[in-house]
Structures are given as C-alpha cells and as structure tokens.
Enzyme design. Sequence first.
Site, PDB file in Angstrom:
ATOM      1  N   HIS A  99      -3.710   2.302  -4.335  1.00  0.00           N
ATOM      2  CA  HIS A  99      -4.319   1.196  -5.101  1.00  0.00           C
ATOM      3  C   HIS A  99      -3.961  -0.244  -4.580  1.00  0.00           C
ATOM      4  O   HIS A  99      -5.169  -1.269  -4.426  1.00  0.00           O
ATOM      5  CB  HIS A  99      -3.928   1.329  -6.669  1.00  0.00           C
ATOM      6  CG  HIS A  99      -4.494   0.232  -7.427  1.00  0.00           C
ATOM      7  ND1 HIS A  99      -5.519   0.273  -8.140  1.00  0.00           N
ATOM      8  CD2 HIS A  99      -4.165  -1.059  -8.014  1.00  0.00           C
ATOM      9  CE1 HIS A  99      -5.811  -0.631  -8.988  1.00  0.00           C
ATOM     10  NE2 HIS A  99      -4.618  -1.691  -8.679  1.00  0.00           N
ATOM     11  N   GLU A 100      -2.894  -0.488  -4.360  1.00  0.00           N
ATOM     12  CA  GLU A 100      -2.563  -1.726  -3.773  1.00  0.00           C
ATOM     13  C   GLU A 100      -2.959  -2.036  -2.387  1.00  0.00           C
ATOM     14  O   GLU A 100      -3.581  -3.045  -1.997  1.00  0.00           O
ATOM     15  CB  GLU A 100      -0.820  -1.907  -3.699  1.00  0.00           C
ATOM     16  CG  GLU A 100      -0.309  -1.869  -5.054  1.00  0.00           C
ATOM     17  CD  GLU A 100      -1.025  -2.901  -6.042  1.00  0.00           C
ATOM     18  OE1 GLU A 100      -1.340  -3.942  -5.624  1.00  0.00           O
ATOM     19  OE2 GLU A 100      -0.880  -2.538  -7.233  1.00  0.00           O
ATOM     20  N   HIS A 103      -6.336  -3.260  -2.706  1.00  0.00           N
ATOM     21  CA  HIS A 103      -6.674  -4.908  -2.729  1.00  0.00           C
ATOM     22  C   HIS A 103      -6.378  -5.563  -1.618  1.00  0.00           C
ATOM     23  O   HIS A 103      -7.180  -6.458  -1.256  1.00  0.00           O
ATOM     24  CB  HIS A 103      -5.267  -5.189  -3.544  1.00  0.00           C
ATOM     25  CG  HIS A 103      -5.614  -4.926  -5.174  1.00  0.00           C
ATOM     26  ND1 HIS A 103      -6.645  -5.252  -5.820  1.00  0.00           N
ATOM     27  CD2 HIS A 103      -4.594  -4.379  -5.819  1.00  0.00           C
ATOM     28  CE1 HIS A 103      -6.495  -4.921  -7.154  1.00  0.00           C
ATOM     29  NE2 HIS A 103      -5.236  -4.311  -7.218  1.00  0.00           N
TER      30      HIS A 103
END
Length: 226
Positions: A99-100, A103
Amino acid sequence: MFDDPILWALILPGMVLGSYAQTKVKANVHKFSRVALRSGLTGAQVARHILDVRGLQHVMVEPVKGVLSDHYDPRGKVLRLSEAVWGVRSIAAAGIAAHEAGHAIQDADDYAPMEFRTAIVPVVKAGSSVGPVIFLGGLFLGAPIIMWIGAILFGASALFALVTLPVEFDASRRALALLETTGILSTSEEMDGAKKVLRAAAWTYVAAAVSALGAWAMYLVFSRRR
C-alpha cells in the site's frame, strides 16, 4: 451545548465509525500478521521489490518506530515501515508495505489527487491550528464575521480528509494488483487476506472524513446561530 441534539448528530457518526474502523483494523492486522507468506519476503523486501519493478530504485525504504506508523514521504522520496511490517514475513505486512509502495508509484505517476493533497498540507496545518483560535476569539468578542473566518479556515481539515479518500483507495487498488502480478502473493487465500487488511484500513479514512466533516459542520452551525 452538550445537550444539543444537532451537536450529537454531527459528531456521533464519526465517533461510531472511528471506533468500528479501529476495531476492524486491529482484528485483521492481528489475524493476518500471524499468517506467513509463501514467498518468505519481509515487508521491507515486498516494498523494495515493488518499487524496483516499477523503476523506482531512487525511493528509499526505511524502518520507523511506532504502531501503524507506515507512510510514504513524497518530499523526501522515502517509504517508511513500522517495526510490525519492516522485518515481518506475513500477509498483513505485505499488504501494508505494498500500500505504501502504491503511494510512491502515485507520486511517480503524478497522480493528481495526491499532488493536490501534498500541496495543501501547509494550509491544512495552519487552518487546523489557527482556525479554532480565531473562531473562539470571534465567539468571545461577539463578532460573527471573525467566527466565520475561523470556521472556514478549519474547513481545510475537512477538505484534506476528503481528498485523502481517493488517494488511499487508489493506493490499495495498486497494491493488490502489484502483489498479484509480481507473484508476491501466490494463492487466493493470501490475496483474500491482503484485501481484508487493506479494506479494514480504508474504513479508518472514511471515519476520519466523516469526523472532519462533522466537526466543520459544527463550527458552521454555531457561526450561523451567532
């Protein structure tokens, strides 16, 4: 003030959703933190692999202290993972790390909502700290105009929370796709576990948006009454 039904109608939904979201996140992270990955990769290795696949070798991956303190710094181009993710070989760690990394990919792709959110951070910090002070000052002085100014400034927090929703949802979408295409998650059970972790996390952002909007609406209601 606290016996006002309008007040409770504005703040209660955020409180309830926040409590639900925290419970859901803790339960899913705890459950899937105990399920090992078949690939045997740690959270740090998952993030590094995804970044390298996308050609983002310049993005650093570093450990950070705290619980669920994982985040990507678009200004420093650094992806930071908490102790519960960095060296852990689990489905939960893989999902959070991916998920990071999502980003970081958004940043590289110049994803508009993320760029906008990053740009308004200084305004949000100023509005959330100065807005309430100006609002209270207007309240004590009996100056509705000053109250409205404070309320509008505080609204930057609500705007930030709303913009955060598409940014976080898109990062999770990218994460799940990359976990599957790179082969980091090789079974349907692993994918299902990662989806549950990320969907639970999504509820925290929904709760934050509802809380921020409720708080802003409360400021506006009191300004209007004055």
